[in-house]
Scaffold this motif. Structure first.
Motif, mmCIF file in Angstrom:
data_model
loop_
_atom_site.group_PDB
_atom_site.id
_atom_site.type_symbol
_atom_site.label_atom_id
_atom_site.label_comp_id
_atom_site.label_asym_id
_atom_site.label_seq_id
_atom_site.Cartn_x
_atom_site.Cartn_y
_atom_site.Cartn_z
ATOM 1 N N LEU A 174 5.648 4.386 1.606
ATOM 2 C CA LEU A 174 4.511 4.407 2.070
ATOM 3 C C LEU A 174 4.618 5.520 3.214
ATOM 4 O O LEU A 174 3.483 6.237 3.622
ATOM 5 C CB LEU A 174 4.150 3.230 2.797
ATOM 6 N N GLN A 185 4.293 8.871 1.528
ATOM 7 C CA GLN A 185 3.173 9.266 0.961
ATOM 8 C C GLN A 185 2.154 9.867 1.460
ATOM 9 O O GLN A 185 1.914 10.134 2.471
ATOM 10 C CB GLN A 185 2.348 7.868 0.563
ATOM 11 N N THR A 235 3.280 9.787 -4.973
ATOM 12 C CA THR A 235 2.995 8.265 -5.342
ATOM 13 C C THR A 235 1.368 8.167 -5.028
ATOM 14 O O THR A 235 0.866 8.824 -4.049
ATOM 15 C CB THR A 235 3.789 7.309 -4.501
ATOM 16 N N ASN A 236 0.647 7.016 -5.168
ATOM 17 C CA ASN A 236 -0.675 6.744 -4.607
ATOM 18 C C ASN A 236 -0.584 5.175 -4.468
ATOM 19 O O ASN A 236 -1.119 4.476 -5.165
ATOM 20 C CB ASN A 236 -1.491 7.017 -5.642
ATOM 21 N N TYR A 237 -0.227 4.615 -3.406
ATOM 22 C CA TYR A 237 -0.174 3.200 -3.201
ATOM 23 C C TYR A 237 -1.196 2.808 -2.091
ATOM 24 O O TYR A 237 -1.653 3.814 -0.868
ATOM 25 C CB TYR A 237 1.031 2.921 -2.290
ATOM 26 N N LYS A 238 -2.190 1.790 -2.204
ATOM 27 C CA LYS A 238 -3.216 1.530 -1.151
ATOM 28 C C LYS A 238 -2.571 0.460 -0.302
ATOM 29 O O LYS A 238 -3.297 0.530 0.828
ATOM 30 C CB LYS A 238 -4.325 0.775 -1.994
ATOM 31 N N GLY A 239 -1.638 0.068 -0.352
ATOM 32 C CA GLY A 239 -0.854 -0.832 0.686
ATOM 33 C C GLY A 239 0.497 -1.417 0.223
ATOM 34 O O GLY A 239 0.922 -1.002 -0.688
ATOM 35 N N ASP A 280 -0.129 -3.419 -3.196
ATOM 36 C CA ASP A 280 -0.216 -2.530 -4.013
ATOM 37 C C ASP A 280 1.053 -1.720 -4.587
ATOM 38 O O ASP A 280 1.503 -1.556 -5.686
ATOM 39 C CB ASP A 280 -1.330 -1.390 -4.066
ATOM 40 N N GLN A 299 2.842 -1.544 -8.157
ATOM 41 C CA GLN A 299 3.124 -0.671 -8.997
ATOM 42 C C GLN A 299 4.421 -0.187 -9.003
ATOM 43 O O GLN A 299 4.997 0.104 -10.318
ATOM 44 C CB GLN A 299 2.352 0.562 -8.056
#
Length: 234
Positions: free
Chosen positions: A56, A59, A71-75, A78, A82
């Motif tokens: 995170l 990111q 990467t593409n994490y929302k939180g 998530d 993922q």
């Protein structure tokens, strides 16, 4: 009062002290093993959180290394979802092996601190605050420098989203750790193992030096309050 200070009471006190010292000496290795085991358990329990935290934080950062997959994490949730979905649950423990090795960092630090302190005490009766601060800083600098390559590999494995050695990525095994160390040396030379060391030293060395200084002051104050004379081994 006379019964408390009697010869019989003295015998019991001495016997109890000797018994306690004997038990402590006999079982000290077990206590050391317990502390090491606590460190291992702590690593195993917290590694998934460190993996997610590392990803995170990184990111959105721009990397010059083409082997790194964005990467593409929302939180946090998530990120866990993922990672488990795309890489498997074991990916949450990437970097475990170097983390276990890094448990020995404090042992190296204290070993050098005590060694340097004994050498100084051969030349002077008492260490000054500056002496303690300096040898504490030196001890931590040595421990950090020795273990830094493992910290570098640990960070790479925690980030995890790289194309290096894709056939063997689980848990940061010894084979994978050695592979990453070799790749880093191959690409950047030996100096590549120590990229960012200056910032790490600034972060840890001053903190450790201050910790040792406070530790020595508190220990000396405790001995003074208890009316005991602290002895040093020369």
């Amino acid at each position: 009062m006379s019964s408390v200070l009697s010869y019989e009471s003295l015998v019991h006190a001495v016997a109890g002290a000797v018994g306690s010292m004997t038990a402590m000496t006999v079982f000290f290795p077990l206590d050391t093993a317990r502390l090491r085991l606590q460190g291992v358990v702590n690593v195993l329990l917290t590694t998934p959180l460190w993996v997610v935290n590392t990803r995170l934080k990184l990111q959105g950062a721009k990397f010059r290394n083409e082997d790194i997959v964005p990467t593409n994490y929302k939180g946090i949730i998530d990120a866990f979802h993922q990672i488990i979905r795309d890489e498997g649950v074991l990916a949450l423990w990437n970097g475990t092996f170097p983390s276990l090795l890094l448990v020995f960092n404090p042992a190296i630090q204290f070993m050098f601190y005590e060694g340097l302190k004994r050498q100084l005490l051969k030349k002077k009766m008492k260490l000054s605050s500056l002496d303690v601060f300096i040898i504490g800083a030196i001890a931590k600098a040595i421990a950090t420098t020795v273990t830094y390559p493992m910290q570098t590999v640990q960070s790479i494995l925690r980030f995890g989203r790289h194309r290096l050695n894709p056939e063997n990525r689980t848990l940061g095994s010894l084979r994978n750790v050695l592979f990453l160390l070799h790749q880093r040396v191959k690409r950047f030379g030996i100096i590549g193992l120590y990229k960012g060391l200056e910032a790490k030293l600034l972060q840890t060395v001053l903190t450790a030096a201050l910790m040792f200084l406070v530790y020595e002051k508190l220990t000396a104050a405790t001995f003074t309050v208890m009316g005991l004379k602290r002895t040093h081994k020369h």
